[in-house]
Each structure stands twice: as structure tokens, then as C-alpha cells.
Design a protein around this motif. Structure first.
Motif, mmCIF file in Angstrom:
data_model
loop_
_atom_site.group_PDB
_atom_site.id
_atom_site.type_symbol
_atom_site.label_atom_id
_atom_site.label_comp_id
_atom_site.label_asym_id
_atom_site.label_seq_id
_atom_site.Cartn_x
_atom_site.Cartn_y
_atom_site.Cartn_z
ATOM 1 N N GLN A 16 0.952 -1.233 -0.133
ATOM 2 C CA GLN A 16 0.128 -0.025 0.043
ATOM 3 C C GLN A 16 0.951 1.236 0.066
ATOM 4 N N GLN A 17 2.095 1.237 0.658
ATOM 5 C CA GLN A 17 2.810 2.324 0.829
ATOM 6 C C GLN A 17 3.539 2.467 -0.680
ATOM 7 N N TYR A 18 4.021 1.501 -1.116
ATOM 8 C CA TYR A 18 4.519 1.651 -2.349
ATOM 9 C C TYR A 18 3.691 2.053 -3.635
ATOM 10 N N GLU A 19 2.555 1.777 -3.421
ATOM 11 C CA GLU A 19 1.756 1.938 -4.465
ATOM 12 C C GLU A 19 1.361 3.462 -4.270
ATOM 13 N N ARG A 20 1.184 3.950 -3.117
ATOM 14 C CA ARG A 20 0.892 5.558 -2.862
ATOM 15 C C ARG A 20 2.238 6.304 -3.512
ATOM 16 N N ILE A 21 3.349 5.888 -3.504
ATOM 17 C CA ILE A 21 4.382 6.709 -3.735
ATOM 18 C C ILE A 21 5.078 6.085 -5.231
ATOM 19 N N GLY A 22 4.557 5.418 -6.066
ATOM 20 C CA GLY A 22 4.768 4.864 -7.346
ATOM 21 C C GLY A 22 5.990 3.985 -7.302
ATOM 22 N N GLY A 59 16.741 -1.131 -2.147
ATOM 23 C CA GLY A 59 15.688 -0.045 -2.558
ATOM 24 C C GLY A 59 14.260 -0.030 -1.827
ATOM 25 N N GLY A 60 13.440 0.594 -2.491
ATOM 26 C CA GLY A 60 12.195 0.944 -1.899
ATOM 27 C C GLY A 60 12.145 1.516 -0.405
ATOM 28 N N THR A 133 10.748 6.656 -15.713
ATOM 29 C CA THR A 133 9.482 6.785 -14.966
ATOM 30 C C THR A 133 9.396 8.001 -14.010
ATOM 31 N N TYR A 134 10.419 8.442 -13.541
ATOM 32 C CA TYR A 134 10.513 9.329 -12.221
ATOM 33 C C TYR A 134 11.048 10.791 -12.988
ATOM 34 N N ASP A 135 10.485 11.732 -12.504
ATOM 35 C CA ASP A 135 10.697 13.119 -12.901
ATOM 36 C C ASP A 135 12.083 13.589 -12.241
#
Length: 146
Positions: A16-22, A59-60, A133-135
Motif C-alpha cells: 500500500q505504501q509503495y503504491e502510494r509513492i509509485g 531499494g524501496g 518513470t521518475y521526474d
């Protein structure tokens, strides 16, 4: 503060945390996932993803906003680096955002030539995925256990 390995029940919270932050979701199949606790609350998470018998990606690393400033990310990374040694891994890669380079250097991570033939193709694929993927700019860092 305490830190522990994730159980299957806690994996739902982690993802759930990983989904929130992509971030990409986790599984327990080939990962060591750590949860850091603060005042009996889940405060953050990090993982060590095995690429093969001798290599992994760290990571993560994510600390919830209300728990930042307590050095919890340092605790998670320290725990996972020690786990990598305990597992007998020779190389640990990390793909942090550029502004975190100095943080990871404290643990011995350094930049290296990514065109070297010995770099695992899975980590190169992930690195390129992150770049697209990331800005923010990401780096590919390496920690060697000799």
C-alpha cells in the motif's frame, strides 16, 4: 525504534505504501523486506531484492512523512546492508534519486561504470525504467562486499 523483517500479513501494508509513492510492489519470494517501527507504529520500509546468488538491489526505502527526521532511513539501510552481508552477497546495487547520493555513500555505495559487462541485466533494466518513470534523476550505485 525497532526494525524487523516483514511477515506475509504485513506485506499488504508495505505494498500500500509503495503504491502510494509509485514504487514497484514487493513479494517475499526473493526479497528481504524490513519495516521500521516508531512508537509501536509502522514508520517506514525498505527492501533487498535478490537478483541472483551473489547480487541484490537495495531499494524501496520510504519513511512516512510524520516519522521523518528521526534517522529511520539510516536504520533501514543499515539493517539491509547487514542482511546483505549475512546472506553472503558480493554486490548490492542501489538506484537512488540523485539528491540522496551522499546518504548512500555513508554506507559505502559508489558510482561505477554501468557499461561494465558484469552488471546484471535486471538491474540495468530497472535503472532505465527509473530514468524513464521518475521526474527526478536517478543514479546507479554499487556496494561491494569483499
Amino acid at each position: 525504534m525497532s526494525i524487523k523483517r516483514v511477515t506475509p500479513t504485513e506485506l499488504v501494508w508495505v505494498n500500500q505504501q509503495y503504491e502510494r509513492i509509485g514504487f514497484q510492489p514487493s513479494t517475499l519470494d526473493h526479497e528481504v523486506i524490513a519495516i521500521v517501527m516508531s512508537q509501536d507504529h509502522f514508520a517506514g520500509v525498505g527492501r533487498l531484492v535478490k537478483l541472483n546468488e551473489h547480487e541484490a538491489e537495495l531499494g524501496g526505502i520510504y519513511i512516512l512523512d510524520k516519522f521523518r527526521g528521526q534517522s529511520l532511513a539510516h536504520e533501514v539501510v543499515s539493517f539491509l546492508v547487514e542482511e546483505s552481508k549475512r546472506l553472503g552477497l558480493k554486490t548490492v546495487y542501489c538506484i537512488p534519486f540523485e539528491e540522496l547520493q551522499h546518504f548512500y555513500k555513508k554506507f559505502g555505495f559508489h558510482e561505477f561504470d554501468i557499461s561494465a559487462p558484469a552488471v546484471d541485466s535486471k538491474i540495468l533494466t530497472k535503472y532505465h525504467w527509473c530514468l524513464e518513470t521518475y521526474d527526478k534523476n536517478v543514479l546507479l550505485l554499487k556496494l561491494s562486499h569483499d
